[in-house]
Design an enzyme around this catalytic site. Sequence first.
Site, mmCIF file in Angstrom:
data_model
loop_
_atom_site.group_PDB
_atom_site.id
_atom_site.type_symbol
_atom_site.label_atom_id
_atom_site.label_comp_id
_atom_site.label_asym_id
_atom_site.label_seq_id
_atom_site.Cartn_x
_atom_site.Cartn_y
_atom_site.Cartn_z
ATOM 1 N N CYS A 68 -3.874 -4.242 0.076
ATOM 2 C CA CYS A 68 -3.017 -3.330 -0.683
ATOM 3 C C CYS A 68 -1.864 -2.912 0.212
ATOM 4 O O CYS A 68 -1.883 -3.146 1.416
ATOM 5 C CB CYS A 68 -3.757 -2.058 -1.072
ATOM 6 S SG CYS A 68 -5.224 -2.273 -2.050
ATOM 7 N N GLU A 117 -1.170 6.394 -7.878
ATOM 8 C CA GLU A 117 -0.240 5.290 -7.685
ATOM 9 C C GLU A 117 0.110 4.543 -8.963
ATOM 10 O O GLU A 117 -0.745 4.322 -9.815
ATOM 11 C CB GLU A 117 -0.841 4.277 -6.701
ATOM 12 C CG GLU A 117 -1.099 4.856 -5.327
ATOM 13 C CD GLU A 117 -1.722 3.895 -4.348
ATOM 14 O OE1 GLU A 117 -1.540 4.113 -3.149
ATOM 15 O OE2 GLU A 117 -2.387 2.924 -4.775
#
Length: 184
Positions: A68, A117
């Site tokens: 990520c 997010e």
Amino acid sequence: MNATEMVVLLDDAGTPIGEAPKAGVHTLDTPLHLAFSCYLINDVGEVLLTRRSPEKKTWPGVWTNSFCGHPGPGEEFEDAILRRAQFELGVDANKIELVLPHFRYRAIDPTGIVENEVCPVYVARITGVLNPNPAEVADWAWISPALLADALEHTPSAFSPWLGLQFPQLLEANALPLQAGAEA
């Protein structure tokens, strides 16, 4: 990585409204910010899972997607993916494909730290031999999507919440072959 790695802050519509140091945004009251998730697939259709380093601020020691990251201000997603693949796994990513462009989540880890997010999801391939950064990756394994589905069903707490949310959507989007051995 830079000591002052910056992330892009977003409003509720996903529009950039500023930037902040990455080290300061993952708190008990994390602002919405831009990120990405990437799943690496090998030639037999297996997915690379990584176990987060015990040094990670959020969800240390849990299994998650391949890697990520956060694109910096003005940085294209593909460039951020290339940067993080090299930093976390020591490999070059290629054949990068956006598969879940609108993924968004909010989750709270056991210490109270919040992830919040807008996190488009990509799949990619790699060249080279994995050479994980121990500050990022404690362990790794190639696993078939079918075995991952079973593991998520039986031991969801062993995995990051974003993996648990993204994986069914990846299957629904036909972004991962359910059977290993299928050409991905």
